[in-house]
Design an enzyme around this catalytic site. Structure first.
Site, PDB file in Angstrom:
ATOM      1  N   LYS A  81       0.972  -1.173   0.037  1.00 25.47           N
ATOM      2  CA  LYS A  81      -0.048   0.018   0.079  1.00 25.47           C
ATOM      3  C   LYS A  81       0.937   1.339  -0.185  1.00 25.47           C
ATOM      4  O   LYS A  81       1.912   1.323   0.860  1.00 25.47           O
ATOM      5  CB  LYS A  81      -0.945  -0.051   1.180  1.00 25.47           C
ATOM      6  CG  LYS A  81      -1.838   1.187   1.326  1.00 25.47           C
ATOM      7  CD  LYS A  81      -2.824   0.887   2.728  1.00 25.47           C
ATOM      8  CE  LYS A  81      -4.003   1.975   2.668  1.00 25.47           C
ATOM      9  NZ  LYS A  81      -4.716   1.881   3.710  1.00 25.47           N
ATOM     10  N   SER A 156      -9.815   1.809   2.888  1.00 21.20           N
ATOM     11  CA  SER A 156      -8.918   2.558   2.001  1.00 21.20           C
ATOM     12  C   SER A 156      -7.729   1.634   1.312  1.00 21.20           C
ATOM     13  O   SER A 156      -7.200   2.304   0.160  1.00 21.20           O
ATOM     14  CB  SER A 156      -8.186   3.717   2.816  1.00 21.20           C
ATOM     15  OG  SER A 156      -6.972   3.115   3.640  1.00 21.20           O
ATOM     16  N   SER A 180      -9.884  -0.559   7.141  1.00 18.78           N
ATOM     17  CA  SER A 180      -9.209  -0.417   5.650  1.00 18.78           C
ATOM     18  C   SER A 180      -8.466  -1.587   5.170  1.00 18.78           C
ATOM     19  O   SER A 180      -8.362  -1.503   3.965  1.00 18.78           O
ATOM     20  CB  SER A 180      -8.171   0.795   5.742  1.00 18.78           C
ATOM     21  OG  SER A 180      -8.947   1.936   5.816  1.00 18.78           O
TER      22      SER A 180
END
Lengths: 493, 95
Positions: A81, A156, A180
């Site tokens: 990420k 996210s 997330s």
């Protein structure tokens, strides 16, 4: 039909690489071919790390050829990420304010990946600074759900979940502040773990809500999750909040089963508020657990309805402070031709941050400001304690708690984008675990009528990830939801 | 509690964020929706509840005060928008 190589799990690929059935450098090329053919549709990545990845794969091949010891993740592609720092590789947080930022150091978890011979294939898209539940708040691109390109992948960590679901990577790292990792894992039909607060070092994870943030794993199945968690967990001198608690081998006795285990079902989570398909999938899953010998027990988490309100005070208060560092002085974007230093700060931040980030910084500063602190921040901190006590009481009666990960399957892109509050409520089932600091795992447990994946989460006591993995594996062994693949059309670049 | 345009302007100023008229109106509306939702916390009596800021019981983590190498200066400055003689360069602060 036999599996195509990119469809394999980490365990399957690792066995093939170690037995010299396939070379790491050949496999990584297959992965990048896959990325090239599908990335135009999915848009999971912000940065693709092909050159470095191929170099690393060749190094691993040499080690294997000369029978040297190799790491636990030898030759396995991992997507990271883009709010986790990677030395000499862009780390943008999907924000214009960090679009040009190249970290001078590796995050602890990235260092661990490298030590175990993993291959970093690229950096994945997210909601800007991890603030969102759909990845639509990315300042750089929109990621699409591999199961339906008109739907969001969740967020996210939407890029990480979409990458694994579309077989663009075998494993991925995400991060959680309020769900997330688990929520996008559920919406993309993959496995996501949010470890106990302190289980994994946050050194090099770009800070959002420091009393909540944790790095988590995204994988195709539970055993792969166990493998990746073992690699990233552990104490780190550079993060004073990381716990000095031994890391077990999560794969060891993962097939222990659930016979005699007590599973708590919080009545507050099983209301008509959620989608009928989600409800049915969860009910069916509980039947499987009962058949396997577990006992399903009704419990109550009475303060659940307050969790989202507490979260948006606490997380944003912390964010407003953490994001004060983006001022155009040391790194990232700076406005052009500022008229003095205050003008530079203001214009840099106004031009660099997107609306969701601005909204949260302002909300955070408001709840912390003089005259409002007691009414908002202090009040929220007290209710947070009540939420934690709810879990403490529940875990006296049960070994784990099972509930939906998300109240709905993946929603359409744009459907919730203009209503921040409605978007915040997407995280209603995941947020309580972050507030209480407990671990959770989301695993696939069914599909909606429209063919979208449904996720179930299992929550446990602090540092009981091993038990959660055993419980998750017991279900996975009995079902085939995790091996189903989205049908993806190859587009030409 | 309701928040008005002047208050939003004030928080924006504290946040070092500059808003256009249109943005200000949008944020007044959205922040009020969120604050209205948050009001539900007032239904709870928390008089005798201790606040919790942090979920683990670790406190006061100390280490030896020993000198260790840092990231080399040139590696740190590489990300800076403007530098001069090994320093970050910013617009004039003092008139």
């Amino acid at each position: 039909m036999s599996l195509r190589l990119f469809e394999c799990t980490a365990h399957q690929i690792k066995a093939k690489i170690l037995s010299k059935e396939i070379r790491a450098s050949d496999f990584i090329k297959i992965v990048f071919d896959r990325i090239k053919s599908l990335e135009p549709n999915i848009q999971a990545f912000i940065t693709i790390n092909e050159d470095e990845a191929i170099k690393k794969a060749i190094e691993i091949d040499k080690k294997i050829e000369s029978n040297e010891n190799v790491g636990l993740l030898a030759g396995l592609p991992v997507a990271v990420k883009d709010n986790i720092c990677t030395k000499n590789l862009y780390t943008t947080c999907a924000s214009k304010i960090l679009e040009t930022f190249i970290p001078p150091y590796d995050a602890f978890v990235v260092k661990r990946l490298r030590e175990e011979d993993a291959i970093i294939v690229g950096k994945t898209n997210l909601d800007e600074f991890a603030m969102g539940s759909s990845t639509e708040n990315s300042g750089l691109k929109i990621t699409r759900n591999p199961w339906n390109l008109e739907c969001v992948p969740g967020g996210s960590s939407g890029g990480s979940a979409a990458a694994v679901a579309a077989d663009l990577s075998i494993l991925a790292l995400g991060s959680e502040t309020g769900g997330s990792v688990r929520q996008p894992a559920a919406l993309c039909g993959v496995v996501g773990i949010k470890p106990t607060y302190g289980r994994v070092s946050r050194y090099g994870l770009v800070a959002f809500g420091s009393s909540l943030d944790q790095v988590g794993t995204v994988s195709k199945d539970v055993r792969d999750a166990a493998l990746l968690l073992r690699v990233i967990a552990g104490y780190d001198l550079h993060d004073s909040t990381s716990a000095n608690v031994p890391v077990p081998d999560y794969l060891d006795r993962i097939d222990s089963g659930v016979d005699g285990l007590r599973i708590g079902i919080p009545k507050e989570y099983f209301t008509d508020a959620f989608n009928a398909d989600v409800y049915k999938a969860l009910k069916d899953a509980l039947k499987i657990y009962e058949r396997l010998g577990a006992q399903v027990v009704d419990i109550s988490l009475p303060h659940t309805e307050y969790a989202v309100a507490v979260y948006y005070i606490v997380a944003n208060a912390e964010a407003s402070s953490n994001l004060a560092r983006y001022d155009g002085v040391r790194y990232g974007y700076r406005t052009s031709k500022p008229n003095g230093i205050i003008d530079m700060y203001c214009r840099t931040r106004s031009e660099g941050f997107g609306n969701e980030v601005k909204r949260r910084i302002m909300l955070g500063n408001y709840v912390l400001s003089s005259g409002y602190y007691d009414a908002y921040y202090l009040k929220a901190s007290k209710v947070r304690n009540l939420i934690k006590i709810d879990f403490d009481v529940a875990f006296e009666k049960v070994d784990c708690i099972i509930c939906p990960t998300s109240p709905v399957p993946a929603f359409k892109i744009g459907e919730r984008a203009n209503n921040p509050l409605e978007m915040y409520l997407s995280d209603i089932y995941t947020i309580p675990a972050n507030l209480a600091g407990i671990p959770g795992i989301s695993i696939p447990c069914g599909f909606s009528k429209e063919g979208l994946p449904i996720g179930m989460q299992i929550l446990g006591k602090h540092f009981e990830e091993k038990k959660l993995l055993q419980i998750a594996y017991a279900f996975e062994r009995e079902t085939d939801f995790h091996v189903k693949k989205p049908v993806l059309k190859i587009s030409s670049m | 509690m309701k928040i008005d345009k002047d208050q939003v302007e004030n928080i924006a100023k504290l946040s070092r964020i500059r808003l256009t008229e249109l943005e200000r109106e949008m944020f007044v509306h959205q922040l009020n929706n969120i604050l209205f939702y948050i009001e539900k916390l007032n239904k709870l009596d928390t008089e005798n509840v201790a606040p919790m800021a942090y979920t683990s019981d670790v406190s006061n983590v100390f280490r030896e005060d020993k000198l260790k190498p840092s990231i080399p200066l040139q590696d740190v400055l590489i990300n800076a928008p403007a530098t001069k003689s090994g320093f970050f360069k910013v617009p004039k602060v003092i008139e």
